[in-house]
Design a protein around this motif. Structure first.
Motif, PDB file in Angstrom:
ATOM      1  N   LEU A 194       1.061  -1.157  -0.128  1.00 41.02           N
ATOM      2  CA  LEU A 194      -0.332   0.034  -0.459  1.00 41.02           C
ATOM      3  C   LEU A 194       0.560   1.374   0.239  1.00 41.02           C
ATOM      4  N   VAL A 247      -2.397   4.515   5.161  1.00 38.71           N
ATOM      5  CA  VAL A 247      -2.680   3.520   4.888  1.00 38.71           C
ATOM      6  C   VAL A 247      -1.829   2.103   5.122  1.00 38.71           C
ATOM      7  N   GLU A 258       1.330   5.390  -2.208  1.00 33.64           N
ATOM      8  CA  GLU A 258       1.021   6.585  -1.654  1.00 33.64           C
ATOM      9  C   GLU A 258       1.984   7.542  -1.859  1.00 33.64           C
ATOM     10  N   ARG A 309       0.879  10.597   4.281  1.00 34.64           N
ATOM     11  CA  ARG A 309      -0.283   9.053   3.102  1.00 34.64           C
ATOM     12  C   ARG A 309       0.900   7.987   3.530  1.00 34.64           C
TER      13      ARG A 309
END
Length: 81
Positions: free
Chosen positions: A14, A53, A18, A49
């Motif tokens: 993830l 996440v 980001e 970010r």
């Protein structure tokens, strides 16, 4: 201060997507953050970010790379000049 990914990383994939500075890449076993490119999202977002996440909360401040908010802003300005 740049950020650091701890060994609790589960390689969920993830965080690299980001990162607006492309500072996150795969290391030998887990993702790693390039301190030269990490601005903790200063210049892009209000909060990092990758931290937002991360499902296992394994991204933390890197005590070996302390930077002030002004230094992070200068790094951002230099990268995007």
């Amino acid at each position: 201060m740049a950020l650091l990914i701890s060994e609790e990383c589960i390689n969920c994939d993830l965080c690299p997507a980001e990162c607006p500075n492309e500072a996150i890449s795969m290391g030998d076993e887990i993702y790693q953050i390039d301190t030269a490119r990490c601005t903790e999202c200063v210049g892009h977002y209000d909060e990092p970010r990758c931290v937002d996440v991360c499902p296992v909360e394994c991204i933390e401040q890197d005590p070996a790379n302390k930077e002030t908010l002004d230094q992070l802003a200068e790094k951002y300005a230099a990268m995007y000049a």
